[in-house]
Design an enzyme around this catalytic site. Structure first.
Site, PDB file in Angstrom:
ATOM      1  N   LEU A  46      -4.305   6.222  -5.722  1.00 39.41           N
ATOM      2  CA  LEU A  46      -3.417   6.784  -6.742  1.00 39.41           C
ATOM      3  C   LEU A  46      -2.678   8.028  -6.267  1.00 39.41           C
ATOM      4  CD1 LEU A  46      -5.707   6.359  -9.882  1.00 39.41           C
ATOM      5  CD2 LEU A  46      -4.057   4.755  -8.918  1.00 39.41           C
ATOM      6  N   GLY A  98       4.147   0.341   1.694  1.00 38.51           N
ATOM      7  CA  GLY A  98       4.717  -0.791   0.957  1.00 38.51           C
ATOM      8  C   GLY A  98       5.298  -0.394  -0.387  1.00 38.51           C
ATOM      9  N   CYS A 140      -7.760   3.724   5.463  1.00 35.29           N
ATOM     10  CA  CYS A 140      -7.063   2.619   4.813  1.00 35.29           C
ATOM     11  C   CYS A 140      -7.913   2.121   3.649  1.00 35.29           C
ATOM     12  CB  CYS A 140      -6.787   1.501   5.813  1.00 35.29           C
ATOM     13  SG  CYS A 140      -8.297   0.921   6.571  1.00 35.29           S
ATOM     14  N   ILE A 158      -2.095 -13.336   4.441  1.00 31.78           N
ATOM     15  CA  ILE A 158      -0.857 -13.775   5.082  1.00 31.78           C
ATOM     16  C   ILE A 158      -1.127 -14.857   6.123  1.00 31.78           C
ATOM     17  CG2 ILE A 158      -0.926 -12.037   6.910  1.00 31.78           C
ATOM     18  CD1 ILE A 158       2.173 -13.411   5.028  1.00 31.78           C
ATOM     19  N   GLY A 195       0.827  -1.196   0.000  1.00 31.01           N
ATOM     20  CA  GLY A 195       0.000   0.000   0.000  1.00 31.01           C
ATOM     21  C   GLY A 195       0.860   1.243   0.000  1.00 31.01           C
TER      22      GLY A 195
END
Length: 584
Positions: free
Chosen positions: A73, A45, A190, A112, A42
């Site tokens: 974006l 990241g 988020c 994960i 994100g």
């Protein structure tokens, strides 16, 4: 821009900076041969991935379950408008590979926590970088890295604040050492469009929906690609057809608009999310989506069933009940009609105000419906008002700084610096003493503390939390991890309890359960009812499918352990403590 970056990505020169910074040729070999796991692609990241590649890291594994939305974006520079709807990890790999063809990036579009990632998977990495925005997932990554004894670099950002925390369980304080508050002062925006995991995500989504329909739409809005559903656009569609004005009543227009909005955002979009979930092995749950018949029923009689005065009285009661899904749909449609009338009178954009009864009721109802769809516990309007006032955006500059710090800390670690000798880094905003200066963002280094010796343990399982009420324990992750190695196809639950926990660990287990609350052993099981208990006792570990996931183990003395079962054919049954120091 890609071509310009590509021209500067020269693999023959990329290691000179690290070699000069650390005055060592050995760091270059470390970088070249170190395999890094990056979880989350994100805001932070993307920055971390770019820094890893341009620092010379060749072998990188990306894990991310999310897709790209328009709101990403403005701060996730690896993505473009044409990438919206695609998997983040896949697009990030393709774009980075174009910039640095020598990089070898592996992608996993998976949760994960999936069994696709056993303990041995984590052990292959020199370090794990966690760039997730989900608290539960971060706790899990912290725990599995402790079991695997792999260095973890925990990162996060919220507005102008951020942190980087190097963790090696047993040597440094871990993510679990300091219990996180249930509600923070600020709530970060988020990725909420496809996979909300908390009621806060649902509330933020509902506020964005309000702006899509009635407000001034900005590109940072995750729903900004749904511009055709703005009320102004829907009104033009209904009023004109081939240049001729449609003949319709006010009520028909309101019902048509409500039906289109609810059908789009609460039926069709949820069906699309459900199709995405089916594409992944670990997300097969069914969403609670209403039918068209239910939607038409909700449209009936809401004007006579609800009033602004009643909603205002209800919102002032902190002890009000959370609305049922049916009531939330009805209130949502009632508020939609009220806002449509308000918009027609003003002919201008409306602004969400948590102190306005109709605006607040709209967000409460929309968030309740969305929470119900994803099986999340909703909030009443009193609590929604408090949460809605604390939403702040994620900032690209914060992500960039945090991305730089974490890779530099990783380089220091690979150069030979012990994890406990690194520094926690916190990014914060402080006021300068002189008024002519604006607030200034600074980075504050902190010494890494050792594992927390004691704190009050909070457990998710009711039976365990009641058992440990009032107990003071050391951090479980740093002190009480049990690694169970066995032939899962042959070892039964009874053998695990008797030969493993009781004989090898000298424990008298009271209860053993999975994180989802599945009890595989209970010492107080009624002996006269034990048909199910006997079946479980005789079941093998493989049959119960509890290997490669954390287990909660509580012994009779009130000590709480975490266990991890690892399948190995040539080992009958072996249990070892990950950390043996600090025992009384």
């Amino acid at each position: 821009m890609d071509d310009e970056c590509h021209s500067h990505a020269d693999p023959s020169n990329i290691y000179k900076g690290a070699e000069h910074c650390f005055s060592s040729c050995q760091i270059v070999e470390k970088i070249r041969h170190s395999k890094i796991l990056l979880i989350g692609v994100g805001g932070v990241g993307c920055e971390v991935l770019k820094n890893l590649v341009f620092s010379g890291f060749v072998n990188i594994h990306l894990v991310d379950l999310d897709t790209i939305s328009v709101s990403n974006l403005n701060r996730q520079f690896l993505f473009r408008s044409e990438d919206v709807g695609k998997w983040k990890a896949v697009v990030a790999k393709d774009r980075i590979t174009k910039l640095c063809p020598w990089s070898q990036i592996t992608v996993s579009v998976e949760n994960i926590r999936s069994k696709e990632f056993p303990l041995e998977f984590f052990k292959q990495f020199a370090a794990v970088i966690c760039a997730l925005d989900n608290h539960k997932a971060r706790l899990y990554v912290n725990e599995v890295c402790a079991f695997a004894q792999v260095p973890l670099f925990e990162t996060g950002s919220t507005g102008y604040q951020g942190q980087v925390t190097p963790i090696l369980a047993g040597s440094t304080e871990c993510y679990n050492c300091e219990p996180k508050p249930q509600q923070t002062e600020h709530i970060a925006v988020c990725t909420i469009r496809h996979r909300p995991e908390s009621v806060e995500h649902c509330i933020v989504w509902a506020m964005y929906l309000f702006d899509v329909l009635f407000g001034n739409l900005e590109d940072s809005n995750p729903l900004s690609d749904e511009k055709e559903y703005k009320v102004s656009h829907l009104a033009r569609e209904w009023t004109f057809e081939d240049g001729a004005r449609k003949t319709s009543t006010e009520q028909e227009w309101e019902n048509m608009t409500c039906e289109r909005v609810v059908n789009k955002f609460f039926i069709e979009d949820l069906q699309f999310v459900e199709s995405l979930k089916k594409d992944t092995l670990s997300s097969l749950s069914i969403l609670n989506i209403p039918t068209q018949e239910q939607l038409r029923r909700y449209l009936l009689n809401v004007d006579t069933k609800y009033s602004v005065e009643d909603l205002k009285l209800e919102e002032q009661n902190p002890h009000q009940l959370v609305w049922t899904c049916d009531k939330a749909y009805e209130v949502l449609i009632f508020c939609l009609k009220q806002l449509l009338r308000r918009w027609k009178e003003s002919k201008s954009a409306l602004t969400f105000d948590e102190n306005d009864t109709i605006s607040l009721a709209f967000v409460t109802a929309a968030s309740t419906v969305r929470a119900s769809a994803f099986d999340i516990v909703a909030k009443n309007s009193f609590d929604v008002r408090g949460i809605a006032g604390r939403i702040i955006p994620a900032l690209s500059i914060t992500n960039a700084v945090i991305g730089d710090i974490v890779v530099f800390q990783l380089l220091r670690f690979l150069s030979g610096t012990c994890m406990k000798d690194l520094c926690n880094a916190r990014l914060s905003q402080v006021s300068r003493p002189r008024p002519r200066y604006l607030d200034e963002v600074i980075i504050t280094p902190e010494f890494i503390r050792p594992p927390v010796a004691e704190y009050v343990c909070r457990l998710s399982l009711v039976c365990l939390s009641e058992r440990l009420f009032g107990k003071i324990l050391r951090c479980i992750i740093c002190h009480q991890l049990l690694l169970v190695t066995c032939d899962a196809r042959n070892v039964t639950v009874r053998q695990f309890i008797e030969d493993g926990l009781k004989k090898q660990m000298n424990m008298e287990p009271f209860s053993v359960a999975t994180d989802v609350g599945y009890i595989i052993y209970d010492s107080e099981q009624d002996c006269e009812v034990p048909v199910e208990a006997q079946r479980i006792d005789k079941s093998t570990i493989a049959q119960l499918q509890v290997e490669e996931q954390p287990l909660s183990i509580l012994d009779e003395s009130g000590v709480y352990y975490r266990g991890w079962i690892r399948h190995q054919c040539d080992v009958s049954l072996s249990i070892e403590r990950i950390f043996s120091f600090g025992d009384d």
